[in-house]
Design an enzyme around this catalytic site. Structure first.
Site, PDB file in Angstrom:
ATOM      1  N   GLU A  41      16.095  34.105 109.734  1.00  0.00           N
ATOM      2  CA  GLU A  41      17.223  34.756 109.066  1.00  0.00           C
ATOM      3  C   GLU A  41      18.359  35.010 110.077  1.00  0.00           C
ATOM      4  O   GLU A  41      18.107  35.416 111.216  1.00  0.00           O
ATOM      5  CB  GLU A  41      16.747  36.098 108.487  1.00  0.00           C
ATOM      6  CG  GLU A  41      17.821  36.861 107.727  1.00  0.00           C
ATOM      7  CD  GLU A  41      17.346  38.230 107.234  1.00  0.00           C
ATOM      8  OE1 GLU A  41      16.372  38.782 107.789  1.00  0.00           O
ATOM      9  OE2 GLU A  41      17.972  38.743 106.281  1.00  0.00           O
ATOM     10  N   LYS A 110      20.118  35.856  99.564  1.00  0.00           N
ATOM     11  CA  LYS A 110      19.076  36.898  99.604  1.00  0.00           C
ATOM     12  C   LYS A 110      19.308  37.906  98.473  1.00  0.00           C
ATOM     13  O   LYS A 110      20.409  38.448  98.324  1.00  0.00           O
ATOM     14  CB  LYS A 110      19.133  37.590 100.972  1.00  0.00           C
ATOM     15  CG  LYS A 110      18.067  38.641 101.211  1.00  0.00           C
ATOM     16  CD  LYS A 110      18.241  39.211 102.631  1.00  0.00           C
ATOM     17  CE  LYS A 110      17.211  40.252 102.996  1.00  0.00           C
ATOM     18  NZ  LYS A 110      17.428  40.781 104.368  1.00  0.00           N
ATOM     19  N   CYS A 144      13.082  37.627 104.282  1.00  0.00           N
ATOM     20  CA  CYS A 144      12.756  38.893 104.956  1.00  0.00           C
ATOM     21  C   CYS A 144      12.313  39.988 103.972  1.00  0.00           C
ATOM     22  O   CYS A 144      11.224  39.919 103.425  1.00  0.00           O
ATOM     23  CB  CYS A 144      13.958  39.310 105.820  1.00  0.00           C
ATOM     24  SG  CYS A 144      13.492  40.397 107.195  1.00  0.00           S
TER      25      CYS A 144
END
Ligand SMILES: O=C(O)CCC(=O)C(=O)O
Length: 266
Positions: A41, A110, A144
């Site tokens: 990321e 995300k 994440c």
């Protein structure tokens, strides 16, 4: 499917340096001829310099150029980690996937922003879940913090995903959560999880955990990194999913009526 995970030590706020490192690690990884490369990321900047708009990649252009060039040069699929991607004045935490011809096939923003670090104040969340195919294998993405939401991985598994790619910038302070969650998502969904974390330090001396891992659908760890920069490689024997299903078909034992309703995927 042979995968290579580039666990990068990211230079904080230094895109040129990180891009050069991406070129170097890719060249090194390609010696084993993997089918897919995975990056972490926010590898272009680290997690993350502020104000993010001053550092973000306008329309992801610099990042896409590098991903397109290397995927075409080495004829390898690249799941490109994520980039702080400025669209006008809004910044998304965006993952791009490139195929072996250097073509952008998938864009994922995300969806679960990490409130404790203030990510919600600096980034816009994506509103859609994506699946894509690499060499005919159906794959999904979780970035994440996304991995803390089992609904997302389950949703992807129900769509038929065999491999979940997880780019992350996960801190060492919660290493046990990282290791437990990526393994749990693999076991409960009977899918491969390929997880790439950063190593080194992020904002305010945030120590990143490394410990990228490649996990099979039975929860076996096929490869695992330590804290330092490294390249992990492993072969995913995709047929193992069928064997597991024959022994324990959790999907046919689900009581869907008892769970939350599904929302359409885009
Ligand atoms: O969930 C966590 O503990 C870490 C999440 C995170 O750092 C992120 O999503 O960037």
């Amino acid at each position: 499917m042979k995968v290579a995970v580039l666990q990068m030590e990211v230079a904080f706020g230094a895109p040129e340096k990180n891009i050069a490192n991406f070129y170097r690690l890719t060249e090194q990884a390609m010696a084993q001829r993997p089918d897919v490369l995975l990056l972490p990321e926010l590898w272009r900047l680290g997690f993350y310099p502020r104000p993010i708009l001053d550092y973000a990649d306008a329309d992801g252009a610099q990042t896409r150029r590098a991903l397109a060039e290397l995927s075409a040069r080495y004829q390898v699929n690249i799941v490109g980690g994520t980039v702080a991607n400025a669209i006008g004045r809004q910044v998304f935490n965006t993952c791009y996937v490139f195929d072996r011809t250097g073509r952008l096939t998938t864009t994922y923003h995300k969806t679960h922003l990490f409130t404790p670090s203030g990510e919600k104040d600096d980034f816009q969340p994506g509103d859609s879940v994506v699946t894509f195919t690499l060499d005919g294998v159906k794959c999904g993405l979780a970035v994440c913090y996304d991995i803390r939401f089992p609904e997302l991985a389950r949703r992807l598994a129900l769509e038929g995903v065999a491999v979940l790619f997880v780019p992350a910038a996960w801190p060492l302070a919660r290493l046990i959560h990282w290791q437990t969650l990526i393994r749990a998502r693999a076991i409960e969904n009977q899918i491969f999880v390929v997880a790439c974390n950063e190593s080194g330090t992020g904002a305010g001396d945030l120590q990143l955990a490394g410990h990228s891992a490649i996990i099979d659908p039975w929860g076996e760890i096929l490869a695992q990194a330590g804290e330092q920069e490294t390249i992990l490689q492993s072969t995913l024997r995709l047929a193992v999913r069928q064997q597991i299903k024959e022994n324990m078909d959790v999907f046919s034992d689900r009581r869907e009526r008892l769970y939350l309703p599904k929302i359409p995927i885009s």
